[in-house]
Design a protein around this motif. Structure first.
Motif, mmCIF file in Angstrom:
data_model
loop_
_atom_site.group_PDB
_atom_site.id
_atom_site.type_symbol
_atom_site.label_atom_id
_atom_site.label_comp_id
_atom_site.label_asym_id
_atom_site.label_seq_id
_atom_site.Cartn_x
_atom_site.Cartn_y
_atom_site.Cartn_z
ATOM 1 N N HIS A 221 0.782 -1.217 0.053
ATOM 2 C CA HIS A 221 0.077 -0.181 0.106
ATOM 3 C C HIS A 221 0.887 1.219 0.069
ATOM 4 N N GLU A 222 2.113 1.180 -0.040
ATOM 5 C CA GLU A 222 3.014 2.270 0.087
ATOM 6 C C GLU A 222 3.040 3.051 -1.126
ATOM 7 N N PHE A 223 3.150 4.245 -1.522
ATOM 8 C CA PHE A 223 3.182 4.960 -2.675
ATOM 9 C C PHE A 223 4.668 5.262 -3.112
ATOM 10 N N PHE A 224 4.935 5.206 -4.394
ATOM 11 C CA PHE A 224 6.009 5.610 -5.113
ATOM 12 C C PHE A 224 5.637 6.703 -6.052
ATOM 13 N N SER A 225 6.573 7.692 -5.854
ATOM 14 C CA SER A 225 6.174 8.942 -6.562
ATOM 15 C C SER A 225 7.416 9.050 -7.676
ATOM 16 N N PHE A 226 6.948 9.662 -8.809
ATOM 17 C CA PHE A 226 7.778 9.776 -9.887
ATOM 18 C C PHE A 226 7.306 10.762 -11.051
ATOM 19 N N GLU A 227 8.195 11.042 -11.749
ATOM 20 C CA GLU A 227 7.888 12.146 -12.875
ATOM 21 C C GLU A 227 7.930 11.481 -14.342
ATOM 22 N N TYR A 228 7.103 11.869 -15.167
ATOM 23 C CA TYR A 228 6.840 11.410 -16.616
ATOM 24 C C TYR A 228 6.602 12.562 -17.300
ATOM 25 N N ARG A 229 7.037 12.637 -18.592
ATOM 26 C CA ARG A 229 6.754 13.695 -19.616
ATOM 27 C C ARG A 229 5.538 12.959 -20.505
ATOM 28 N N MET A 230 4.977 13.724 -21.361
ATOM 29 C CA MET A 230 4.043 13.335 -22.395
ATOM 30 C C MET A 230 3.491 14.432 -23.185
ATOM 31 N N ASP B 20 -7.421 20.841 -29.033
ATOM 32 C CA ASP B 20 -7.855 21.990 -30.217
ATOM 33 C C ASP B 20 -6.805 21.895 -31.249
ATOM 34 N N GLY B 21 -6.196 20.759 -31.758
ATOM 35 C CA GLY B 21 -5.371 20.698 -32.778
ATOM 36 C C GLY B 21 -3.932 21.068 -32.714
ATOM 37 N N ASN B 22 -3.781 21.504 -31.277
ATOM 38 C CA ASN B 22 -2.180 21.729 -30.933
ATOM 39 C C ASN B 22 -1.787 20.461 -29.807
ATOM 40 N N PHE B 23 -0.519 20.604 -29.459
ATOM 41 C CA PHE B 23 -0.018 19.929 -28.507
ATOM 42 C C PHE B 23 0.799 20.556 -27.600
ATOM 43 N N LYS B 24 1.201 19.966 -26.426
ATOM 44 C CA LYS B 24 1.878 20.570 -25.324
ATOM 45 C C LYS B 24 2.422 19.524 -24.408
ATOM 46 N N GLU B 25 3.792 19.633 -24.441
ATOM 47 C CA GLU B 25 4.713 18.714 -23.469
ATOM 48 C C GLU B 25 4.532 19.020 -22.040
ATOM 49 N N LEU B 26 3.824 17.983 -21.337
ATOM 50 C CA LEU B 26 3.789 18.327 -19.981
ATOM 51 C C LEU B 26 4.406 17.459 -19.104
ATOM 52 N N LYS B 27 4.905 17.845 -17.945
ATOM 53 C CA LYS B 27 5.589 17.207 -17.082
ATOM 54 C C LYS B 27 4.716 16.873 -15.914
ATOM 55 N N ALA C 181 -3.433 14.622 -17.889
ATOM 56 C CA ALA C 181 -3.441 15.642 -18.925
ATOM 57 C C ALA C 181 -4.524 16.670 -18.570
ATOM 58 N N ARG C 182 -5.559 16.065 -18.267
ATOM 59 C CA ARG C 182 -6.915 17.053 -18.500
ATOM 60 C C ARG C 182 -6.786 17.787 -17.010
ATOM 61 N N MET C 183 -5.917 17.471 -16.183
ATOM 62 C CA MET C 183 -5.788 18.377 -14.690
ATOM 63 C C MET C 183 -5.320 19.762 -15.125
ATOM 64 N N GLU C 184 -4.355 19.783 -16.465
ATOM 65 C CA GLU C 184 -3.782 20.932 -16.884
ATOM 66 C C GLU C 184 -4.459 21.609 -18.244
ATOM 67 N N MET C 185 -5.098 20.512 -18.776
ATOM 68 C CA MET C 185 -5.699 20.977 -20.306
ATOM 69 C C MET C 185 -7.088 20.188 -20.226
ATOM 70 N N PRO C 186 -7.852 20.852 -19.795
ATOM 71 C CA PRO C 186 -9.317 20.277 -19.521
ATOM 72 C C PRO C 186 -9.826 19.642 -20.846
ATOM 73 N N ARG C 187 -9.531 19.983 -21.780
ATOM 74 C CA ARG C 187 -10.241 19.549 -23.136
ATOM 75 C C ARG C 187 -9.330 18.875 -23.833
ATOM 76 N N ALA D 200 -6.211 13.648 -26.470
ATOM 77 C CA ALA D 200 -5.330 12.317 -26.762
ATOM 78 C C ALA D 200 -4.226 12.656 -26.251
ATOM 79 N N VAL D 201 -3.185 11.628 -25.994
ATOM 80 C CA VAL D 201 -1.842 11.914 -25.316
ATOM 81 C C VAL D 201 -0.920 10.760 -26.250
ATOM 82 N N ALA D 202 0.408 11.091 -26.158
ATOM 83 C CA ALA D 202 1.531 10.348 -26.675
ATOM 84 C C ALA D 202 2.803 10.658 -26.189
ATOM 85 N N ARG D 203 3.562 9.677 -26.620
ATOM 86 C CA ARG D 203 4.959 10.096 -26.354
ATOM 87 C C ARG D 203 5.149 10.067 -24.820
#
Length: 342
Positions: free
Chosen positions: A205-214, A219-226, A269-275, A278-281
């Protein structure tokens, strides 16, 4: 010197690119590559194309002046193959015509909406990829391939394929280096303790915290999120365990985790970009991946299991981990009630 070969998947808009495709394939074969791909696409051929992409070392996008035939979703088959290659983190190189408008009218899409999609897809390729090269003639294309494919091998090295009779050369070299390393360690008296031995065991039940990018698309554009993410060790074992039921190469730790993050990252992703639609990479931090592997080893959930015919290190879940996986203790609704007694 080892005789290596590399498999390349070629994606084009369709039959109107046959002259370019033929030049590309012939040039690649002459350089020692195996080329794959489909010219005629149907909904049934999509699964076959994906299997080819899974097995290939590199993906080549060959873009002329047409978006090409569309799938039932309205997205072109070439576009879908590109998206799938991105999610599988395949090295991608793009050869596109320098002046699409100058090509014959018969080589363009007839419908305005398809011409618009072509322009959007062309801009997407230019924006997302580092390896994009223009050509004007078939000779230009041949020269661009001859010059840039060797650089792809240097920038994005892969295992490739080695003739079976040459594998013994690799094994002999590995054995020689192992013996040399042991000799040096013995002489120096600095044989290191395995770092995983100092790790404390964790409970399910212990949590492991980590970072990832995607990349997130909206709306036809993309943004790299951390993204900062937390998962319990029960969840991590559930994700990775089934992949390592049988001896599996070490690289599948990152492949499986990145696949999982691609599958589930839309909610993050929707926490930062509500609309976002899709996600990739998705790509997990490499240090976090190493920590997961070492912790699972310390918890006696995975063990090394030799090497395969390509000399890749193999890992496999232990009987202890399989027992946990089969006991339903990894179910999300029970993770927090479970107290690890192992």
């Amino acid at each position: 010197m080892l005789d290596k070969r590399y498999q390349v998947f070629i994606s084009t808009s369709g039959s109107e690119m046959q002259p370019e495709r033929m030049i590309l394939a012939q040039t690649l074969v002459g350089m020692g590559f195996f080329s794959w791909g489909l010219e005629q696409r149907t909904p049934l051929s999509t699964a076959f194309a994906r299997r080819q992409i899974d097995d290939c070392d590199y993906v080549v996008i060959l873009l002329g002046s047409s978006y090409g035939e569309q799938s039932v979703s309205g997205v072109g088959y070439m576009h879908l193959e590109y998206i799938y290659a991105v999610t599988k983190q395949k090295p991608i190189i793009v050869f596109m015509h320098d002046d699409p408008a100058a090509r014959e009218a018969s080589l363009h899409d007839g419908k305005p909406e398809l011409r618009e999609k072509f322009q959007e897809f062309r801009k997407l390729l230019q924006h997302e990829n580092d390896q994009v090269f223009a050509y004007r003639s078939l000779r230009d294309l041949e020269m661009a391939v001859r010059f840039n494919m060797p650089q792809m091998l240097e920038r994005y090295p892969v295992q490739g394929w080695v003739r079976p009779q040459n594998t013994q050369v690799l094994q002999d070299e590995i054995d020689r280096l192992k013996n040399k390393l042991e000799q040096l360690e013995t002489e120096s008296g600095k044989r290191e303790v395995d770092p995983f031995l100092s790790l404390p065991k964790v409970s399910m039940h212990e949590f492991f915290s980590f970072e990832y990018r995607m990349h997130a698309y909206q709306d036809g554009n993309f943004k790299e999120l951390k993204i900062q993410k937390k998962m319990t060790w029960a969840q991590l074992l559930a994700v990775l365990g089934s992949t390592f039921i049988h001896p599996t190469p070490e690289e599948f730790f990152s492949k499986r985790m990145n696949e999982y993050l691609n599958e589930t990252g839309l909610q993050d992703a929707r926490m930062e970009m509500p609309r976002a639609h899709a996600v990739a990479r998705a790509q997990m931090n490499i240090r976090a991946l190493h920590s997961i592997k070492m912790q699972m080893r310390q918890n006696e959930w995975i063990i090394q299991s030799g090497r395969d015919d390509r000399q890749r290190m193999l890992w496999q879940v232990t009987a202890k981990a399989q027992k946990l996986m089969e006991s339903n203790l990894l179910d999300n609704n029970r993770v927090f009630q479970f107290k690890n007694t192992y």
